[in-house]
Design an enzyme around this catalytic site. Structure first.
Site, PDB file in Angstrom:
ATOM      1  CG  HIS A 109      -3.682  -3.519   4.109  1.00  0.00           C
ATOM      2  ND1 HIS A 109      -2.463  -3.074   4.551  1.00  0.00           N
ATOM      3  CD2 HIS A 109      -4.206  -2.482   3.409  1.00  0.00           C
ATOM      4  CE1 HIS A 109      -2.264  -1.828   4.164  1.00  0.00           C
ATOM      5  NE2 HIS A 109      -3.311  -1.444   3.455  1.00  0.00           N
ATOM      6  CB  CYS A 138      -0.985  -0.060   1.158  1.00  0.00           C
ATOM      7  SG  CYS A 138      -2.455   0.945   0.857  1.00  0.00           S
ATOM      8  NE  ARG A 169      -9.840   6.787   2.365  1.00  0.00           N
ATOM      9  CZ  ARG A 169      -8.530   6.654   2.592  1.00  0.00           C
ATOM     10  NH1 ARG A 169      -8.002   5.455   2.727  1.00  0.00           N
ATOM     11  NH2 ARG A 169      -7.756   7.702   2.676  1.00  0.00           N
TER      12      ARG A 169
HETATM   13  N1  GLN Z   1      -1.997   6.970   1.953  1.00  0.00           N
HETATM   14  C1  GLN Z   1      -2.081   6.043   0.858  1.00  0.00           C
HETATM   15  C2  GLN Z   1      -3.392   6.100   0.107  1.00  0.00           C
HETATM   16  O1  GLN Z   1      -4.407   6.447   0.661  1.00  0.00           O
HETATM   17  C3  GLN Z   1      -1.831   4.657   1.363  1.00  0.00           C
HETATM   18  C4  GLN Z   1      -2.894   4.159   2.315  1.00  0.00           C
HETATM   19  C5  GLN Z   1      -2.533   2.875   2.989  1.00  0.00           C
HETATM   20  O2  GLN Z   1      -1.365   2.523   3.091  1.00  0.00           O
HETATM   21  N2  GLN Z   1      -3.502   2.151   3.508  1.00  0.00           N
HETATM   22  O3  GLN Z   1      -3.422   5.758  -1.066  1.00  0.00           O
END
Ligand code: GLN
Length: 237
Positions: free
Chosen positions: A191, A93, A127
């Protein structure tokens, strides 16, 4: 096979969301099951990254820790030297985005990455949150990967990398692909932690570091995999 495996966990103080640190434990446990003891180096962001590790891991994080982590890694240079030496890397990520040329900061501003992967990321419109299932590039001969994702970033792959997988459920890179592979580097949005849900991915990293691996008893991993896969694919139906 080598006598000891050195695992380096980069920046547990900045980049370790959603239990990504579990990836370290899975690698250690699966190496030990093959008779190879592992030494884990936890490298805080105030410390230099050792260059002699065999497998490096970096996890996800919020935007600001991600920017700070990228700046420190760029200045430090230890990870870049380790990769040039032939070390393996799993980047998840935020850690995945940092390995590219650029990623989007909290206002969408471009932030330079380490250029270890031919990818570039930007802040997307929406998101991406939820379960992810993805079919892996047949060259890697891995079963379907599962995990969950939570990111704003959208990642574009350049010709220097190939996609790790094609999404069945979820967003991944944002273009129907998920993650990427180049040399001994794997980048992914998964994850879970990714290696607990996908032990074959852990073994791929281990085989890059210590050579061919004898099989181990995977009953508990398999049960978790089957349960999550059924849940993810069930959500889709
Ligand atoms: N900040 C990054 C995004 O939102 C990674 C997020 C994360 O590692 N969960 O894309």
């Amino acid at each position: 096979m080598q006598s000891e495996l050195s695992i380096v966990w980069i920046y547990p103080d900045l980049l370790s969301t959603y239990g990504d640190q579990g990836n370290v434990l899975v690698l250690e446990q699966r190496a030990r099951a093959r008779g190879v003891p592992a030494r884990i180096h936890y490298v805080r962001s105030s410390d230099p990254v050792p260059q002699q590790g065999d497998i490096y891991l970096i996890g996800g994080g919020e935007d600001r820790p991600q920017i700070l982590g990228a700046e420190r890694l760029r200045k430090d240079g230890g990870l870049q030297l380790a990769i040039a030496r032939g070390a393996a890397l799993l980047a998840v990520c935020a850690g995945y985005q940092i390995m590219g040329s650029v990623f989007g900061g909290e206002e969408g501003q471009p932030v330079p990455g380490l250029e270890l992967l031919d990818i570039s990321s930007r802040r997307g419109e929406q998101r991406a949150v939820g379960e992810l299932a993805a079919e892996v590039d047949p060259v890697l001969r891995l079963p379907t990967l599962t995990g969950f994702e939570n990111h704003m970033g959208v990642t574009q792959l350049g010709p220097g990398v190939r996609a790790l997988s094609r999404t069945i459920v979820g967003t991944g890179n944002g273009d129907g692909t998920e993650g990427c592979v180049a040399g001994k580097i794997i980048g992914t949005y998964l994850h879970g932690p990714a290696l607990a849900r996908n032990p074959a991915l852990a073994d791929l990293l281990l085989s890059w570091a210590i050579g061919p691996l004898p099989p181990v008893n995977d009953e508990w991993y398999q049960r978790l995999r089957d349960e999550r896969l059924a849940a993810v694919l069930g959500e889709q139906a």
